[in-house]
Design an enzyme around this catalytic site. Structure first.
Site, PDB file in Angstrom:
ATOM      1  N   VAL A  74       0.843  -1.201   0.000  1.00 34.16           N
ATOM      2  CA  VAL A  74       0.000   0.000   0.000  1.00 34.16           C
ATOM      3  C   VAL A  74       0.875   1.246   0.000  1.00 34.16           C
ATOM      4  CG1 VAL A  74      -2.069  -1.041   0.977  1.00 34.16           C
ATOM      5  CG2 VAL A  74      -0.295  -0.181   2.512  1.00 34.16           C
ATOM      6  N   VAL A  78       1.999   3.140  -5.273  1.00 34.85           N
ATOM      7  CA  VAL A  78       1.142   2.528  -6.293  1.00 34.85           C
ATOM      8  C   VAL A  78      -0.111   1.915  -5.657  1.00 34.85           C
ATOM      9  CG1 VAL A  78       0.995   0.732  -8.059  1.00 34.85           C
ATOM     10  CG2 VAL A  78       3.077   2.100  -7.849  1.00 34.85           C
ATOM     11  N   ALA A 127      -2.703  -5.673   2.455  1.00 39.91           N
ATOM     12  CA  ALA A 127      -1.568  -6.006   3.319  1.00 39.91           C
ATOM     13  C   ALA A 127      -0.392  -5.125   2.984  1.00 39.91           C
ATOM     14  CB  ALA A 127      -1.191  -7.465   3.133  1.00 39.91           C
ATOM     15  N   LYS A 154       8.049  -6.661 -10.709  1.00 35.78           N
ATOM     16  CA  LYS A 154       8.663  -7.246 -11.907  1.00 35.78           C
ATOM     17  C   LYS A 154       9.418  -8.536 -11.621  1.00 35.78           C
ATOM     18  CE  LYS A 154      10.273  -2.671 -13.351  1.00 35.78           C
ATOM     19  NZ  LYS A 154       9.873  -1.932 -12.258  1.00 35.78           N
ATOM     20  N   ASP A 170      17.226  -2.319 -13.832  1.00 30.15           N
ATOM     21  CA  ASP A 170      15.777  -2.247 -13.998  1.00 30.15           C
ATOM     22  C   ASP A 170      15.394  -2.372 -15.478  1.00 30.15           C
ATOM     23  OD1 ASP A 170      13.249  -1.874 -12.754  1.00 30.15           O
ATOM     24  OD2 ASP A 170      13.171   0.084 -13.753  1.00 30.15           O
ATOM     25  N   LYS A 205      13.206  -5.252 -17.562  1.00 29.87           N
ATOM     26  CA  LYS A 205      12.091  -4.932 -18.464  1.00 29.87           C
ATOM     27  C   LYS A 205      12.314  -5.523 -19.844  1.00 29.87           C
ATOM     28  CE  LYS A 205      10.821  -0.646 -16.156  1.00 29.87           C
ATOM     29  NZ  LYS A 205      11.074   0.798 -16.087  1.00 29.87           N
TER      30      LYS A 205
END
Ligand code: ADP
Ligand code: ASP
Ligand code: MG
Length: 813
Positions: A470, A473, A502, A577, A676, A680
């Site tokens: 939480v 995003v 959660a 990811k 990162d 991707k």
């Protein structure tokens, strides 16, 4: 004349009894009013008896509560003081008798069935006394005098010839309003009080309606009518306006508690319709049950679903049964002799086994008597030992429209299959009005929901979400769901139910759906201590239909849960990811499981935030295209950094700004190292159909290795050392009208990432802010690649992408 039956809740409170008075007094013709005990009283009489039998002296306080409740109700419904006291005294006389019986039970610590029957009879005796004093000019009758039972197979069954005669005699002449206690009767053998079984007041009413040729039997209860399923289990169940007797009988026999099953047969025989009405909602027209089949075509294929969770399967099997005549005769004769009722039977056409369902209470006896009956065959090995499988539930789908309609069984079992529920036994009679099947009891709720969802065009479809993470995003997503919820419900008939949230430490679950206004605060304040393992256990145990696990974390342990969740038919939507970029074998395994189980594993936001990159690639491939090359700027963070660099903003400051604006990973080195982007690119290459690992990607670092060692603080301290190199680079490029871009490319499965200089005519040159761009070259898009461009980072667009994945699972119109 009419017979009106009012159930426990309808006579359970002062207000409801006053409504009953209003309903009855509005009827012009003669009416017989059958009443249940005050809601909950029968149960309470039984628990009090059990306490007394155990020698628990607290039974007295339970009894005192029963008395007080009745006296209070009398006070509330009879305003005339003198009359009120008179009725209270009459009731107290009955209570005194009842008290003496309880005392006797308490002293001898024994409760015979006879005594138990006597005790529960007081519920209806007292309620009818009260109601008869409330309705104008009502005359009270005692059903023990005309509903007569005889004993058969250890049960009290109605002696119809005698009962019909006594009813006709009693109600001749017929008063304008008669009040009759439901449920109770008396034995023709002993004259003692008996009853018609739990829920039996409906039956009393049906017996009276039949004997007296009523024009209608009205059952007044606490729901708007007979519904497509039990509304206490299926929130989207709705009222069925018309049913045939057969349909109603099938549904009640399989647990639709709204009518006690034996009720239907007598009125059906005389063609007296039944109307189910709601005492608490007089505007609802109710359900009309008659012989008439609905002629309207295009209506739902089935009428309703019902279930019995008290189910046990007994199987008699062995090669010695094949082709032998009389085995089934012996099975059912033996069961009948012991008074065991069988409610479902299934036999393999090989005749190798016969399976049948009985109530749990009958299971041990059934096994015992059958093992005795087949002792010889068992000793010769022709029949195996007979055993009972417990903890099961039976579900039935019912409807006369099912007749000769192909595909219903297929749809039913397909639905169960995609909910991950296995069918242990099933049966369909040749009448084709009912298909029943047995499943494990723990799957009952999920089975009912899945079938309801698949067979009925409910006003809405439900998707149950577990949202983990939480942070920016996750909280954005919760907010978007909250805002969009009413519109989705109204325009698309989709109810998004957040059944769990959660964070890394705590979790909050609610099967009915959490309130989204304050669920994050609630999670922090009241959430239970949680871990990834705890999450998995609770989600699997809750076993909710149509559920989606939404991962808004960047956590490995959470990504490790996907396999177990998918294997239990929980779809997964991941902003995380880690799973899609993990070892190829893991990625492909997760995709395989989801395909095999007919559910979804979606991760559109893993690349390009909310941009439709993965979906577009999938569409191209599914329509027969081949992806040959990809070239992309996939790091919103790096693009932001290179776009922010200027004479005034040095490199280190640009990194800090990227972090402060929420574009970068918490540790920006993950972006700066290109790690990162590698992840991707791996995901994209895989989705394009190539088997690629992260280690296959050639990655050119543009910052010396030493900056990636040590702590994050050290990095921030050292970052300034990079500024001059980048400033020189920037000035040179500016002169040549070029810009720096961190580019990921794939050419036929060969992947690389690195810093590139792009000239002013290149599509990557004008890539503002943190935007992403991808050029997809395929067999069809060859000379002019397809380009997708836009915001590639940011909590709101990422949350929107996750939201879109969720919606795509709902498959709404
Ligand atoms: P009463 O006390 O009026 O006899 P019951 O509790 O015996 O009422 O029966 C009504 C209840 O039956 C409803 O509250 C509902 O929960 C349950 N029920 C189960 N299946 C159905 C169904 N298919 N339609 C309506 N109600 C149902
Ligand atoms: N009072 C009885 C019961 O609770 C009968 C009825 O309400 O129909 O089972
Ligand atoms: Mg009932």
């Amino acid at each position: 004349m009419k017979v009106l039956k009012f159930g426990g809740t309808s006579v359970g409170s002062v207000n409801s009894i006053l409504t009953v008075k209003k309903i009855v007094e509005a009827v012009d013709e003669p009416v017989i009013v059958v009443v249940s005990a005050l809601g909950g009283v029968t149960d309470k009489l039984l628990t009090t008896s059990a306490m007394a039998t155990r020698g628990d002296a607290d039974y007295e306080s339970e009894f005192t509560e029963i008395i007080a409740r009745h006296l209070d109700v009398i006070k509330g419904v009879i305003s005339d003081e003198q009359r009120c006291r008179k009725v209270q005294n009459e009731v107290m006389e009955l209570m005194d008798e009842l008290g003496n019986i309880f005392k006797g039970v308490y002293l001898i610590k024994d409760l015979s069935p006879k005594t138990s029957d006597a005790i529960v009879s007081y519920g209806e005796r007292i309620s009818s006394l009260i109601v008869s004093n409330v309705i104008d000019k009502a005359q009270l009758f005692d059903s023990r005098k005309f509903v007569k039972t005889l004993r058969q197979f250890n049960k009290h069954i109605v002696d119809f010839p005698l009962t019909n005669k006594l009813v006709k005699d009693t109600f001749n002449p017929l008063p304008k309003v008669s009040v009759v206690p439901g449920f109770i009767s008396s034995s023709i053998e002993t004259g003692e009080v008996t009853n018609l079984g739990r829920g039996g007041s409906d039956y009393t009413a049906s017996i009276l309606a039949t004997a007296l040729d009523a024009s209608i039997l009205e059952i007044w209860t606490d729901v708007d009518g007979f519904m497509t399923a039990d509304p206490k289990v299926i929130s989207s169940a709705y009222v069925i306006d018309k049913l045939t007797f057969t349909e109603a009988m099938e549904l009640c026999n399989f647990g639709a508690k709204v009518i006690y099953p034996p009720t239907i047969y007598p009125v059906y025989h005389k063609n007296i319709p039944i109307l189910i009405r709601n005492t608490f909602n007089l505007d609802a027209p109710g359900t009309y049950i008659s012989k008439e089949k609905e002629k309207i075509s295009g209506k739902a294929l089935i009428k309703g679903i019902s279930s019995i969770n008290d189910t046990c399967l007994v199987t008699v099997q062995g090669l010695g049964m094949v082709g032998v005549i009389g085995v089934n005769y012996r099975i059912f004769k033996t069961l009948a002799k012991s008074g065991i009722s069988v409610f479902m039977v299934s036999q393999a056409s090989s005749e190798n086994n016969t399976t049948f369902a009985v109530r749990n209470a009958d299971a041990d006896l059934a096994v015992q008597v059958l093992n005795q009956e087949f002792a010889l065959e068992r000793s010769q090995g022709e029949i195996s030992e007979i055993i009972a499988e417990k903890e099961l539930a039976t579900v039935a789908i019912v409807g006369e429209n099912m007749k000769r309609t192909p595909g219903i069984a297929g749809k039913l079992f397909g639905t169960l299959g995609s909910a991950g529920i296995s069918v242990i036994a099933c049966a369909q009679g040749a009448s084709e009005t009912n298909i029943s099947f047995v499943i494990k009891r723990q799957y009952l709720r999920k089975a009912l929901n899945s079938i309801h969802d698949s067979f009925f065009l409910s006003q809405y479809k439900v998707l149950n979400l577990f949202i983990v993470g939480v942070g920016t995003v996750g909280s954005n997503l919760l907010n978007q769901i909250r805002i969009q919820q009413p519109k989705l419900m109204q325009q698309n008939g989709l109810k998004l139910n957040v059944v769990g949230v959660a964070n890394s430490k705590r979790a909050l679950f609610c099967r009915e759906g959490l309130k989204l206004e304050n669920c994050i605060e609630d999670l922090k304040a009241n959430g239970e201590a949680s871990s990834s393992e705890h999450l998995r256990n609770v989600i699997l145990e809750m076993n909710i239909f149509n559920s989606v696990f939404v991962d808004c974390t960047a956590n490995q342990d959470i990504a490790d849960l996907y396999e177990a969740l998918l294997n239990n038919n929980v779809s997964v939507v991941a902003a995380n990811k880690i799973a899609a970029s993990s070892q190829y074998s893991n990625y492909i395994n997760l995709k395989k499981i989801s395909r095999h189980r007919g559910i979804k594993f979606l991760f559109e936001t893993n690349v390009g935030a909310g941009l439709p990159i993965i979906n577009t690639m999938n569409d191209l491939i599914n329509s027969g295209d081949h992806i040959l090359k990809l070239k992309a700027v996939l790091s919103g963070t790096l693009n932001f950094i290179f776009n922010t660099l200027s004479a005034d903003v040095p490199f280190s400051r640009a990194i800090l700004l990227a972090k402060e604006d929420g574009y970068s990973e918490p540790d920006p080195r993950i972006d700066l190292s290109g790690k990162d982007v590698v992840r991707k690119l791996v995901i994209l290459a895989r989705e394009a159909g190539y088997q690629v690992e992260q280690s296959d990607v050639k990655c050119q670092l543009f910052i010396p290795e030493s900056f990636f060692k040590g702590s994050l603080e050290q990095f921030w301290q050292n970052a300034k050392q990079l500024d001059s190199k980048f400033e020189t680079m920037r000035q040179e490029l500016e002169k040549e009208h070029k810009r720096l871009r961190f580019v990921a490319s794939m050419d036929n499965g060969e992947c690389r990432v690195g810093l590139e200089e792009v000239s002013s005519h290149h599509p990557f040159y004008d890539l503002e802010g943190s935007n992403n761009i991808i050029m997809i070259s395929t067999e069809r898009y060859h000379d002019y690649p397809m380009i997708i461009k836009g915001y590639g980072a940011g909590a709101d667009v990422t949350a929107a992408g996750v939201f879109a994945d969720i919606i795509s699972i709902a498959n709404i119109r």
